[in-house]
Design a protein around this motif. Structure first.
Motif, PDB file in Angstrom:
ATOM      1  N   LYS A 208      -9.349  18.869  17.748  1.00 32.09           N
ATOM      2  CA  LYS A 208      -8.585  19.777  16.889  1.00 32.09           C
ATOM      3  C   LYS A 208      -7.353  19.070  16.316  1.00 32.09           C
ATOM      4  O   LYS A 208      -7.054  19.214  15.131  1.00 32.09           O
ATOM      5  N   GLN A 209      -6.641  18.300  17.154  1.00 31.16           N
ATOM      6  CA  GLN A 209      -5.465  17.570  16.679  1.00 31.16           C
ATOM      7  C   GLN A 209      -5.851  16.540  15.614  1.00 31.16           C
ATOM      8  O   GLN A 209      -5.139  16.376  14.624  1.00 31.16           O
ATOM      9  N   VAL A 210      -6.968  15.867  15.829  1.00 31.78           N
ATOM     10  CA  VAL A 210      -7.434  14.869  14.859  1.00 31.78           C
ATOM     11  C   VAL A 210      -7.740  15.552  13.533  1.00 31.78           C
ATOM     12  O   VAL A 210      -7.307  15.099  12.467  1.00 31.78           O
ATOM     13  N   ASP A 211      -8.474  16.664  13.584  1.00 32.40           N
ATOM     14  CA  ASP A 211      -8.820  17.377  12.354  1.00 32.40           C
ATOM     15  C   ASP A 211      -7.579  17.866  11.626  1.00 32.40           C
ATOM     16  O   ASP A 211      -7.472  17.734  10.403  1.00 32.40           O
ATOM     17  N   GLU A 212      -6.621  18.418  12.372  1.00 32.59           N
ATOM     18  CA  GLU A 212      -5.384  18.904  11.759  1.00 32.59           C
ATOM     19  C   GLU A 212      -4.598  17.754  11.132  1.00 32.59           C
ATOM     20  O   GLU A 212      -4.051  17.879  10.045  1.00 32.59           O
ATOM     21  N   PHE A 213      -4.559  16.634  11.843  1.00 33.20           N
ATOM     22  CA  PHE A 213      -3.844  15.471  11.331  1.00 33.20           C
ATOM     23  C   PHE A 213      -4.486  14.980  10.038  1.00 33.20           C
ATOM     24  O   PHE A 213      -3.793  14.694   9.063  1.00 33.20           O
ATOM     25  N   LEU A 214      -5.802  14.887  10.034  1.00 33.49           N
ATOM     26  CA  LEU A 214      -6.500  14.386   8.851  1.00 33.49           C
ATOM     27  C   LEU A 214      -6.343  15.346   7.676  1.00 33.49           C
ATOM     28  O   LEU A 214      -6.191  14.916   6.530  1.00 33.49           O
ATOM     29  N   ASP A 215      -6.360  16.635   7.954  1.00 33.57           N
ATOM     30  CA  ASP A 215      -6.130  17.613   6.887  1.00 33.57           C
ATOM     31  C   ASP A 215      -4.749  17.424   6.282  1.00 33.57           C
ATOM     32  O   ASP A 215      -4.583  17.437   5.066  1.00 33.57           O
ATOM     33  N   ALA A 216      -3.755  17.256   7.150  1.00 32.16           N
ATOM     34  CA  ALA A 216      -2.385  17.054   6.665  1.00 32.16           C
ATOM     35  C   ALA A 216      -2.270  15.725   5.920  1.00 32.16           C
ATOM     36  O   ALA A 216      -1.599  15.638   4.895  1.00 32.16           O
ATOM     37  N   ALA A 217      -2.921  14.691   6.449  1.00 34.39           N
ATOM     38  CA  ALA A 217      -2.853  13.366   5.814  1.00 34.39           C
ATOM     39  C   ALA A 217      -3.480  13.391   4.430  1.00 34.39           C
ATOM     40  O   ALA A 217      -3.001  12.714   3.515  1.00 34.39           O
ATOM     41  N   ASN A 218      -4.529  14.174   4.294  1.00 33.14           N
ATOM     42  CA  ASN A 218      -5.185  14.253   2.991  1.00 33.14           C
ATOM     43  C   ASN A 218      -4.332  14.980   1.966  1.00 33.14           C
ATOM     44  O   ASN A 218      -4.604  14.912   0.776  1.00 33.14           O
ATOM     45  N   SER A 219      -3.301  15.680   2.433  1.00 29.71           N
ATOM     46  CA  SER A 219      -2.432  16.390   1.503  1.00 29.71           C
ATOM     47  C   SER A 219      -1.238  15.525   1.071  1.00 29.71           C
ATOM     48  O   SER A 219      -0.416  15.967   0.292  1.00 29.71           O
ATOM     49  N   LEU A 220      -1.145  14.302   1.572  1.00 27.93           N
ATOM     50  CA  LEU A 220      -0.074  13.404   1.153  1.00 27.93           C
ATOM     51  C   LEU A 220      -0.251  13.036  -0.310  1.00 27.93           C
ATOM     52  O   LEU A 220      -1.372  12.897  -0.799  1.00 27.93           O
ATOM     53  N   THR A 221       0.870  12.845  -0.962  1.00 28.92           N
ATOM     54  CA  THR A 221       0.784  12.312  -2.323  1.00 28.92           C
ATOM     55  C   THR A 221       0.336  10.858  -2.219  1.00 28.92           C
ATOM     56  O   THR A 221       0.506  10.221  -1.169  1.00 28.92           O
ATOM     57  N   PRO A 222      -0.219  10.317  -3.267  1.00 32.60           N
ATOM     58  CA  PRO A 222      -0.608   8.898  -3.219  1.00 32.60           C
ATOM     59  C   PRO A 222       0.580   7.992  -2.873  1.00 32.60           C
ATOM     60  O   PRO A 222       0.420   7.014  -2.140  1.00 32.60           O
TER      61      PRO A 222
END
Length: 121
Positions: free
Chosen positions: A35-49
């Motif tokens: 769950k932590q990995v999925d949440e982290f990746l979701d947040a990371a994908n929302s980073l600006t370039p």
């Protein structure tokens, strides 16, 4: 892969299961749940370039600094002719690692997808 997360620095490590990359696990990192990995990746994908690039380059620079700290005394031993065969071999490994880390930005899909090289043992 085994994942470790540091909530204080917002860093997620994806490490080989065989323990060969365990030297990356420093203070503050804890084994991450799925769950932590999925949440982290979701947040990371929302980073600006720009944010993703900045974070990746910061990590690269940190790894380069660590490599430099390992290389320096080995190079000193070579320069003053006190290096053992093991020192020379280790120096070569660390220099190859440093070169691989330095070339990380050349990877396809950087900085969205990064394959960090494993440090020497």
């Amino acid at each position: 892969m085994t994942y470790y997360i540091n909530k204080n620095t917002s860093v997620l490590l994806s490490l080989a299961d065989d323990g060969s990359e365990d030297s990356f696990i420093t203070e503050g990192f804890r084994l991450a749940t799925r769950k932590q990995v999925d949440e982290f990746l979701d947040a990371a994908n929302s980073l600006t370039p720009e944010q993703a690039l900045s974070e990746a380059l910061t990590q690269r620079d940190s790894l380069l600094a660590t490599a430099g700290l390992r290389i320096s005394p080995l190079q000193d031993a070579v320069d003053d002719e006190t290096a053992t065969a093991a020192d020379i071999a280790k120096l070569k490994e660390w220099k190859q690692y440093r070169g691989a880390v330095n070339r990380v930005p050349d990877q396809p899909n950087f900085p969205k997808v990064i394959n960090w090289p494993a440090p020497p043992n």
